[in-house]
Design an enzyme around this catalytic site. Structure first.
Site, mmCIF file in Angstrom:
data_model
loop_
_atom_site.group_PDB
_atom_site.id
_atom_site.type_symbol
_atom_site.label_atom_id
_atom_site.label_comp_id
_atom_site.label_asym_id
_atom_site.label_seq_id
_atom_site.Cartn_x
_atom_site.Cartn_y
_atom_site.Cartn_z
ATOM 1 N N GLY A 147 12.035 -26.123 129.539
ATOM 2 C CA GLY A 147 13.062 -25.122 129.258
ATOM 3 C C GLY A 147 12.871 -23.798 129.973
ATOM 4 C CG ASN B 156 15.931 -23.762 135.285
ATOM 5 O OD1 ASN B 156 16.303 -22.963 136.141
ATOM 6 N ND2 ASN B 156 15.108 -24.767 135.557
ATOM 7 N NE ARG C 48 23.860 -44.090 129.646
ATOM 8 C CZ ARG C 48 22.653 -43.625 129.956
ATOM 9 N NH1 ARG C 48 22.390 -42.345 129.837
ATOM 10 N NH2 ARG C 48 21.720 -44.425 130.410
ATOM 11 C CG MET D 220 14.543 -35.215 131.881
ATOM 12 S SD MET D 220 14.867 -34.841 133.621
ATOM 13 C CE MET D 220 14.063 -36.232 134.390
ATOM 14 N NE ARG D 221 19.913 -40.590 127.143
ATOM 15 C CZ ARG D 221 19.787 -41.918 127.141
ATOM 16 N NH1 ARG D 221 18.709 -42.487 127.614
ATOM 17 N NH2 ARG D 221 20.765 -42.671 126.674
ATOM 18 C CG LEU E 291 25.665 -36.177 130.718
ATOM 19 C CD1 LEU E 291 26.269 -34.835 131.112
ATOM 20 C CD2 LEU E 291 25.495 -36.276 129.203
ATOM 21 C CG ASN F 22 22.086 -31.234 136.984
ATOM 22 O OD1 ASN F 22 21.314 -30.873 136.081
ATOM 23 N ND2 ASN F 22 21.730 -32.096 137.919
ATOM 24 C CG HIS G 257 18.651 -32.452 142.110
ATOM 25 N ND1 HIS G 257 18.187 -33.453 141.273
ATOM 26 C CD2 HIS G 257 18.192 -32.746 143.349
ATOM 27 C CE1 HIS G 257 17.486 -34.310 141.995
ATOM 28 N NE2 HIS G 257 17.472 -33.913 143.248
ATOM 29 C CB SER H 177 21.451 -28.348 144.951
ATOM 30 O OG SER H 177 20.782 -28.603 146.155
ATOM 31 C CB THR I 220 31.246 -35.964 139.795
ATOM 32 O OG1 THR I 220 30.195 -36.088 140.748
ATOM 33 C CG2 THR I 220 32.064 -34.730 140.101
ATOM 34 C CG ASP J 137 20.840 -35.863 141.131
ATOM 35 O OD1 ASP J 137 21.030 -35.118 140.158
ATOM 36 O OD2 ASP J 137 19.828 -36.568 141.250
#
Ligand code: GRF
Length: 223
Positions: free
Chosen positions: A11, A13, A64, A89-90, A92, A106, A108, A139, A144, A148
């Site tokens: 955490g 960020n 999921r 770390m899931r 979507l 996100n 990355h 980045s 979407t 990534d």
């Protein structure tokens, strides 16, 4: 603006974003932190800051979709403007992403489209040792359905040095992330960043380490 931050781990960020909201660098509030990992260290930080947390261990769900359905009904109640993935770390599902179109962002740890996926620092370092790479960074992109793969909003790059190790690269990239995420979220909340379909031919905002530090500090001085 109302932000929800999704985490699974440390955490750092989240901390950077929370500090930036606290001093109005980002004109927004974190209304909740969502984690799929009950042991995520970032949850302790959220508690200390009195930020509401919502912890849903994905192991407790058969699919999921079932896990996401609970998250969706929670989000429907708290009505965030943006969902900020910060080490979540899931993956979507496409249907989740579709329900929050143009609202999920996100970060990355690589210069996308290079080094999608995991273990980016080590993979970049391996290529550096082969003489085929000397740049690394992070980045920020719209989320979407392809992992990534969404349109890149901004990137910050560093030049790898011969002394770098996997852990020094991880630290250096984290330093970039802690400035780049607040900067992008500031612009997003000030509505200086358009939705991806309006940006079709727009290049990402690009910084090197020095430019990013300057851009960040220039804003700090105005607060
Ligand atoms: C960051 O390196 C981010 O780029 C990646 O996951 C890491 C999260 O770190 N998506 P932290 O939990 O914010 O410290």
């Amino acid at each position: 603006m109302r932000l929800v931050v999704f985490i699974s781990g440390k955490g750092s960020n989240l901390t950077a974003i929370s500090n930036a909201c606290a001093n109005a660098f980002i004109p927004a509030q974190i209304v909740s932190v969502i984690s799929n990992n009950p042991s995520a260290a970032g949850l302790l930080f959220a508690d200390q800051q009195d930020i509401n947390t919502f912890v849903l261990d994905h192991h407790d769900f058969a699919t999921r979709e079932a896990h996401e359905a609970k998250i969706i009904s929670y989000l429907d109640k708290i009505k965030p403007d943006y969902l900020i993935l910060a080490g979540y770390m899931r993956v979507l599902s496409a249907s989740f992403i579709d329900q929050f179109k143009y609202k999920i962002i996100n970060i990355h740890p690589s210069l996308l489209p290079n080094y999608k996926g995991l273990n980016t620092h080590q993979r970049v370092l391996n290529d550096f040792k082969k003489g085929i790479q000397n740049q690394h960074g992070c980045s920020i992109h719209w989320v979407t359905a392809g992992v990534d793969e969404g349109q890149i909003i901004a990137q910050a790059a560093l030049t790898i040095s011969a002394n770098d190790t996997e852990s020094s690269l991880a630290k250096r990239v984290h330093c970039l992330e802690h400035q780049l995420y607040p900067l992008v979220l500031r612009h997003l909340c000030l509505q200086n960043i358009n939705k991806p379909d309006e940006l079709l031919n727009t290049e990402p905002i690009q910084y090197n380490e020095q430019q990013l530090g300057t851009a960040f500090n220039e804003i700090i001085q105005t607060l």
